[in-house]
Scaffold this active site. Structure first.
Site, PDB file in Angstrom:
ATOM      1  N   CYS A 154       0.865  -1.193   0.000  1.00 25.75           N
ATOM      2  CA  CYS A 154       0.000   0.000   0.000  1.00 25.75           C
ATOM      3  C   CYS A 154       0.896   1.235   0.000  1.00 25.75           C
ATOM      4  O   CYS A 154       0.767   2.127   0.846  1.00 25.75           O
ATOM      5  CB  CYS A 154      -0.953  -0.011   1.187  1.00 25.75           C
ATOM      6  N   ASP A 199       1.582  -0.380   5.532  1.00 27.48           N
ATOM      7  CA  ASP A 199       0.834   0.803   5.958  1.00 27.48           C
ATOM      8  C   ASP A 199      -0.596   0.565   5.494  1.00 27.48           C
ATOM      9  O   ASP A 199      -0.969   0.908   4.383  1.00 27.48           O
ATOM     10  CB  ASP A 199       1.429   2.061   5.326  1.00 27.48           C
ATOM     11  N   CYS A 255      -2.622   5.081  10.155  1.00 28.40           N
ATOM     12  CA  CYS A 255      -2.763   6.478  10.588  1.00 28.40           C
ATOM     13  C   CYS A 255      -4.131   6.650  11.244  1.00 28.40           C
ATOM     14  O   CYS A 255      -4.942   7.489  10.844  1.00 28.40           O
ATOM     15  CB  CYS A 255      -2.577   7.447   9.424  1.00 28.40           C
ATOM     16  N   GLY A 299       4.308   7.243  -1.660  1.00 34.25           N
ATOM     17  CA  GLY A 299       5.714   6.903  -1.759  1.00 34.25           C
ATOM     18  C   GLY A 299       6.658   7.452  -0.716  1.00 34.25           C
ATOM     19  O   GLY A 299       7.869   7.250  -0.832  1.00 34.25           O
TER      20      GLY A 299
END
Length: 433
Positions: free
Chosen positions: A246, A309, A362, A250
């Site tokens: 994922c 992530d 996150c 970048g």
């Protein structure tokens, strides 16, 4: 007879209303670009109006409930978006001027075929709001967080921390950068404050990101300091093959490349991968890029390290994406947990014995963080937790839990620098040999 020109400021308000309407409908907020509003001052004002309407959404909800006795009119086009922008201006942006809020709101409503019959209502509602603007400006900040998140986060992180969350929501997020090289002259040229390792914070700027010093030379990239932590904690062997799952856009791919790993960046979104490749070209990195579904991808050879992530609720990013507070619910989070588990299970299959696996989100939701760790340790007997030590995060030791997990909060000050950080969760695992 020539057409009468539009009143000054109407065009930007129409564009802002369309963008806000899309976000209210569930779209992800992205600031208006130069292509959408070429004039920098207009663009800045439009983005300021949208941001204020989104950040103050909880308080504006209460105002609307009071001002619209019959509720929001159905099938009314941009009426709600224009109203919210105008309330944001009247109550929270008095420097712009009250007259323009009323006049332009009515004009914008008249330009929408689905809303023009409500122009009189718009005028009446905003005049009532103007008369009550002083009282509305004193509304409690507790209204800014939905009740479900307020209660949940206070239970998890404490009332004092959540009060500072609200400050971060109102203030927004500063600009954090990750440096390609640790160069004091570069930090000075950018006007940055050092945070952790190669992260710096640019508190104020008067130009777009791509106009900052050394952007074209690829000497840094945009990355919140919290987002920069997971890649630094990967414990794969030097020069090993690592997989960034994922990966787009970048930032972590760049970090892994900088660390000397041989990087494969995987994402299922081709458009986002194009952005990743453009970023890598600017930075001078050359990872292998694969467009594939992370829930089904099987590599020809296992990787020495994997950074996952995972797709998540993103509630930890509310300082820059305040709309997530109103777009997420329990069912949505439950669905994302299932996706996270599916991707995690596939990642374990692609990890070599002795390899290092970083799982991060996150999100401020324990279901997407701590609970995933508990699930993983029960589901995969060949996986063990590789605790993070506080000494690995100098300047942010308080983010490391007693169990060796990492939980950053928007209330934290990395290295004592004001401005907060995203809410992030990081866990490190090792596959048994």
């Amino acid at each position: 007879m020539s057409k009468k020109p539009d009143p000054a400021g109407l065009g930007l308000r129409l564009i802002a209303a369309r963008r806000l309407r899309a976000v209210l409908g569930g779209e992800h907020f992205a600031p208006l670009s130069a292509a959408e509003l070429p004039d920098g001052r207009d663009r800045s004002l439009a983005n300021r109006l949208i941001n204020t309407a989104l950040r103050r959404q909880g308080q504006i909800n209460l105002m609307i409930a009071e001002l619209l006795e019959k509720g929001m009119p159905a099938k009314s086009g941009t009426f709600e978006a224009v109203l919210r922008l105008s309330l944001a201006q009247l109550v929270f942006l008095p420097d712009i001027g009250a007259h323009s809020a009323l006049f332009l709101a009515v004009e914008a409503t008249k330009r929408d075929a689905k809303a023009r019959h409500l122009s009189g209502l718009m005028n009446a509602v905003l005049r009532r709001a103007q008369a009550n603007s002083a009282r509305y400006g004193l509304l409690e900040d507790d209204l800014l967080l939905p009740d479900t998140f307020q209660r949940k986060w206070e239970a998890a992180y404490g009332a004092d921390a959540v009060a500072r969350f609200v400050d971060g929501l109102v203030d927004g997020a500063p600009l954090d950068l990750t440096l390609k090289d640790d160069d004091a002259a570069l930090v000075e040229a950018l006007g940055g404050d050092r945070l952790i390792a190669d992260s710096i914070r640019v508190e104020t700027r008067d130009r777009p990101v791509d106009a900052l010093p050394f952007y074209d030379e690829g000497r840094w990239w945009v990355q919140d300091v919290a987002s920069a932590l997971p890649a630094r904690l990967l414990a794969a062997k030097t020069g090993g093959n690592v997989l960034d799952l994922c990966a787009a856009p970048g930032g972590k791919t760049a970090q892994l490349s900088k660390a000397g790993y041989v990087v494969t960046a995987l994402d299922s979104d081709g458009t986002r991968l194009e952005r990743l490749q453009a970023n890598m070209a600017r930075l001078g990195y050359n990872p292998t890029v694969i467009e594939a579904d992370a829930t089904s991808y099987i590599a020809a050879e296992p990787f020495d390290g994997i950074l996952l992530d995972a797709p998540c609720s993103a509630t930890g990013t509310f300082r820059r994406h305040p709309e997530v507070l109103w777009h997420r619910n329990a069912a949505d989070i439950e669905g994302r947990v299932k996706l996270q588990q599916g991707i995690f299970a596939r990642a374990v299959k692609n990890l070599a014995p002795g390899g290092s696996l970083i799982y991060c989100v996150c999100s401020l939701e324990p279901e997407e963080g701590e609970a995933i760790v508990g699930w993983a340790l029960k589901a995969f007997h060949n996986l063990e937790l590789h605790p993070v030590a506080p000494t690995e995060l100098p300047g942010l030791e308080g983010a490391v839990t007693s169990g060796g997990l990492v939980r950053t909060l928007p209330s934290m000050a990395p290295n004592g620098v004001d401005g907060g950080m995203d809410g992030f969760f990081v866990a490190r695992f090792r596959r048994a040999s």
